[in-house]
Design an enzyme around this catalytic site. Sequence first.
Site, PDB file in Angstrom:
ATOM      1  N   GLU A 174       0.931  -1.375  -0.096  1.00 53.87           N
ATOM      2  CA  GLU A 174      -0.045  -0.147   0.065  1.00 53.87           C
ATOM      3  C   GLU A 174       0.913   1.279  -0.094  1.00 53.87           C
ATOM      4  OE1 GLU A 174      -3.164  -0.077   2.887  1.00 53.87           O
ATOM      5  OE2 GLU A 174      -4.276  -1.582   2.131  1.00 53.87           O
ATOM      6  N   GLU A 293      -5.575  -8.320  -0.221  1.00 58.07           N
ATOM      7  CA  GLU A 293      -6.255  -8.058   0.993  1.00 58.07           C
ATOM      8  C   GLU A 293      -7.780  -7.914   0.565  1.00 58.07           C
ATOM      9  OE1 GLU A 293      -4.769  -5.151   3.707  1.00 58.07           O
ATOM     10  OE2 GLU A 293      -2.801  -5.560   3.186  1.00 58.07           O
TER      11      GLU A 293
END
Length: 501
Positions: A174, A293
């Site tokens: 991320e 995720e």
Amino acid sequence: MMKTAKMVLDKDFRVGDVDNRIYGSFIEHLGRAVYGGIYEPDHPTADNDGFREDVLDLVRQLNVPIVRYPGGNFVSGFNWEDSVGPRAERPRRLDLAWRTVETNQMGVNEFADWAKKANTEVMMAVNLGTLGVDAARNLVEYCNHPGDSYWSDLRRKHGYEQPHKFKTWCLGNEMDGPWQIGHKTAEEYGRIALESGKVMKWVDPTIDLVACGSSNSKMPTFPEWEATVLEHTYDVADYISLHTYYGNRNDDTPNFLAKSLDMDNFIETVVSVCDYIKAKKRSKKTMMLSFDEWNVWFHSNEADRKMEPWQVAPPQLEDVYTHEDALLVGSLLLSLLRHADRVKVACLAQLVNVIAPIMTRNGGGAWAQTIFYPYMHASLYGRGTVLNPIIDSPVYDTKEFDAVPYLDSLAVYNEENDEITIFAVNRDLEHVLNLECDLRSFAGYTVAEHIVLENADLKAVNTEDNPNNVVPHNGGDAKLEAGTVTAGLPKASWNVIRLTK
Ligand code: AHR
């Protein structure tokens, strides 16, 4: 009012083969995922390595093919060298991602040991937040090189003669998010991901690499981030990542159960960006997706805001999942399967205690949350080829979505075992939905079982004292007559109709 949904399945209408890694999961050094989750040396069920056997049993029931490790946000501040070698010499560090203290009593080698016992593969992540090219190539050498080099010999000295041979590696986590330690612009990240990935593959050309896509589709830089990152990394990366979490924050269940339409849209947008870069580069290579995720995550947000900082393994992100959460998790699994031609890896985030299908109490029991069941069913019965169903279902509108089909369904055909499994969610909260599924080209099958997950209370949960409050039963009424499967799908239910020869 009785509603009917029609579906057609045909051997020749195929999306693609399921890559089993689509049923992956995730263990981060966060909350009680590691300490008190998979590792608790003082626990009555702990084995010689300190791993909880009760948790291993539940993990094995899920048949998880791959587990991402060690983060998540944690990885962006992780010095991997802290986590190897004699335990007594490992440093305690402040983890700035989750404002906790990391003891490093479990690390890279122990996780490889745990993964073997769990019958799973490790998906390793490198730190591209505070570290970079050098640490990344050293970690690949430490883990995967056989020997006779500084880092591989260090591994041998640490008691691991054989290389771990980790195949799949994430290039950071991320990196588009301002909350990330060492947050980067797409240009900055694209460059470091390319240079790190390049030398990681020079150390071990057999590895696969996942470049970071956006943290979610609402990020202001989405989907430009993907385009820029792929401009840099298209040749070196094998996958681009996607992450998303959903919540029923306004207690609007019809809208919540439609969130898988958002996941469909997210996947299709990322596929378009990948193919745009493919065209721009005149490349023969097709970029695949790693949805590493995904889950429901919102129940624990308030409690986490009040968490005291700098504790060791505090109970962070401990969502207690309801029946309706299990229905959405079922639909999210169907969304991943619907895109099996491009989504090759996916990780339910996470596996134990932290937004997880498995919960534990330190020193106490381990039990399955509601979401454990759709995940287990998909993992056990969703291996084979995804068939592209033609569906004609009544629909409803919500605040965010128009024309949401009450029926969310598809089938996986396992040609080798002569099995077809129809997965179906009835999103109708009030009524049974009659399913009529035309099996046309499939002859000689019978209904082996019709598993149903239903509950009169959409907010019902499982707890240590009441672990069987929301569990599936085998009493569905599916029948197969004259080439058509008919079934009454109970209101607000997850269904698995297994057909065998
Ligand atoms: O899974 C929990 C966190 O969610 C991960 O650490 C991070 O990557 C994401 O924001």
